[in-house]
Design a protein around this motif. Structure first.
Motif, PDB file in Angstrom:
ATOM      1  N   SER A 135       0.826  -1.209   0.000  1.00 50.60           N
ATOM      2  CA  SER A 135       0.000   0.000   0.000  1.00 50.60           C
ATOM      3  C   SER A 135       0.857   1.255   0.000  1.00 50.60           C
ATOM      4  CB  SER A 135      -0.930  -0.008   1.221  1.00 50.60           C
ATOM      5  OG  SER A 135      -1.609   1.219   1.348  1.00 50.60           O
ATOM      6  N   ASN A 136       1.877   1.278   0.844  1.00 48.47           N
ATOM      7  CA  ASN A 136       2.749   2.451   0.946  1.00 48.47           C
ATOM      8  C   ASN A 136       3.541   2.695  -0.336  1.00 48.47           C
ATOM      9  OD1 ASN A 136       1.956   2.959   3.599  1.00 48.47           O
ATOM     10  ND2 ASN A 136       3.612   1.733   4.483  1.00 48.47           N
ATOM     11  N   ASN A 137       3.858   1.595  -1.045  1.00 46.76           N
ATOM     12  CA  ASN A 137       4.652   1.711  -2.266  1.00 46.76           C
ATOM     13  C   ASN A 137       3.789   1.828  -3.523  1.00 46.76           C
ATOM     14  OD1 ASN A 137       7.029   1.484  -0.809  1.00 46.76           O
ATOM     15  ND2 ASN A 137       7.217  -0.722  -1.126  1.00 46.76           N
ATOM     16  N   ALA A 138       2.477   1.679  -3.362  1.00 55.07           N
ATOM     17  CA  ALA A 138       1.599   1.556  -4.534  1.00 55.07           C
ATOM     18  C   ALA A 138       1.692   2.745  -5.476  1.00 55.07           C
ATOM     19  CB  ALA A 138       0.150   1.357  -4.077  1.00 55.07           C
ATOM     20  N   ILE A 139       1.773   3.934  -4.922  1.00 55.49           N
ATOM     21  CA  ILE A 139       1.729   5.140  -5.752  1.00 55.49           C
ATOM     22  C   ILE A 139       3.057   5.422  -6.450  1.00 55.49           C
ATOM     23  CG2 ILE A 139       2.411   6.843  -4.016  1.00 55.49           C
ATOM     24  CD1 ILE A 139       0.048   8.559  -5.030  1.00 55.49           C
TER      25      ILE A 139
END
Length: 357
Positions: A327-331
């Motif tokens: 989630s933290n790396n998704a963007i």
């Protein structure tokens, strides 16, 4: 600059969403934009400054002939002719190419799936005989570029644009939800019928989790509801119908799954990543591999490996740390697809087509 967009309608769909996103983006960049449709449908909201041109009229029963005739009559008026005409999807690309040739209008046509995606005979014919006459053909990924170049088309890779949210809801505040999204008219291509039996044992062993399916269309809706009932999952599977602002749903869910047989550059996966979801997708042709680095910003599963997909979803549910990492790396990596950056790329392409380098 005056830009005309052409598409069949604005019913729910990836190509329609992309066209509206681009049209609104060009307005923000101070261009004049018209959006031409041949059928009713307003699933997506256009900027108030985008002028809608509805060429729906006429008594001719054949839709293609009626649309072509209406287009010729509309562009017969010199003041209606734009600097550039941009069309999406082969049937509309056919009309745009003929209009461009007849009236001397510069034309860009766009493909929004990969060329292996079960094209109709009509689409194959249009691509083979007419794409070479467009001023430029855009494709979503490098996978398709050689194919269309071999047909004599002048090809440029132009990915989908994305509106990256300004705020992301904390993962800890989201519901225990797995989300899938897409047209239920194409439920088999989207893999929804196969996903249900894959996910059934996971949901039964995790009663606090649910699956949400966003999208509408027959016969998929009835078929998927029947499968859901047969698997005794009716209490854990929610059919949301068509959602115009899917981002709001995504920011309340934790996991996004893409079980498609094939894609172009899936807009819905881009949106899921941009909304901070933990994403898992088949490495199908094409698209997911361009967006996901396995174990970094999502999980990339060998194409159509049902057991691996099941294990991947189970792993995500059981490993909160992995979910939060993804989630933290998704963007990360999506900046290049940000709408402003993509409008600049489109402006450069249009200038080249118009000879205004």
């Amino acid at each position: 600059m005056r830009i005309d967009f052409m598409i069949n309608s604005l019913v729910g769909g990836g190509a329609e969403r992309v066209m509206v996103t681009l049209a609104n983006g060009f307005i923000e960049h101070k261009h004049e934009v018209n959006l031409i449709t041949f059928n009713k449908g307003n699933a997506y909201k256009t900027n108030s400054k985008v002028k809608r041109i509805d060429l729906h009229h006429g008594k001719i029963k054949n839709h293609s002939v009626r649309s072509l005739l209406n287009s010729f009559n509309y562009y017969r008026v010199t003041s209606n002719r734009p600097d550039i005409l941009i069309a999406f999807i082969p049937s509309n690309n056919l009309i745009a190419i003929l209009i461009g040739l007849f009236y001397g209008i510069k034309v860009i046509i766009s493909e929004h799936n990969n060329h292996l995606a079960n094209p109709s005979f009509k689409s194959k014919w249009i691509r083979k005989l007419l794409y070479r006459f467009a001023d430029t053909t855009t494709v979503l990924t490098s996978f398709d570029k050689p194919f269309f170049e071999n047909l004599g088309a002048k090809v440029v890779i132009m990915p989908n644009p994305i509106n990256i949210p300004k705020t992301i809801k904390p993962f800890s505040e989201r519901e225990n939800t797995i989300l899938v999204a897409g047209s239920l008219k194409r439920y088999q291509v989207k893999g929804f019928d196969v996903l249900l039996p894959i996910i059934a044992p996971i949901l039964k062993s995790h009663p606090d989790w649910k699956l949400m399916i966003a999208g509408d269309g027959e016969p998929g809706l009835n078929i998927l509801k029947k499968i859901t009932a047969e698997l005794n999952l009716s209490n854990q599977v929610v059919f949301l119908g068509f959602i115009s602002n899917i981002g709001e749903v995504m920011q309340n869910a934790k996991i996004f799954a893409l079980p498609s047989q094939y894609e172009g550059l899936p807009m819905v996966l881009m949106e899921a990543l941009s909304n901070g979801m933990a994403c898992i997708a088949y490495d199908c042709v094409s698209g997911p591999g361009d967006l996901i680095n396995d174990q970094e910003n999502g999980l990339l599963i060998e194409n159509q490996d049902k057991e691996a997909l099941q294990n991947g979803i189970s792993t995500l549910i059981d490993d909160t740390n992995l979910m939060m990492k993804l989630s933290n790396n998704a963007i990360k990596g999506l900046t290049q697809y940000n709408l402003d950056n993509m409008i600049i790329r489109w402006e450069e392409l249009i200038k080249n087509v118009l000879g205004k380098k």
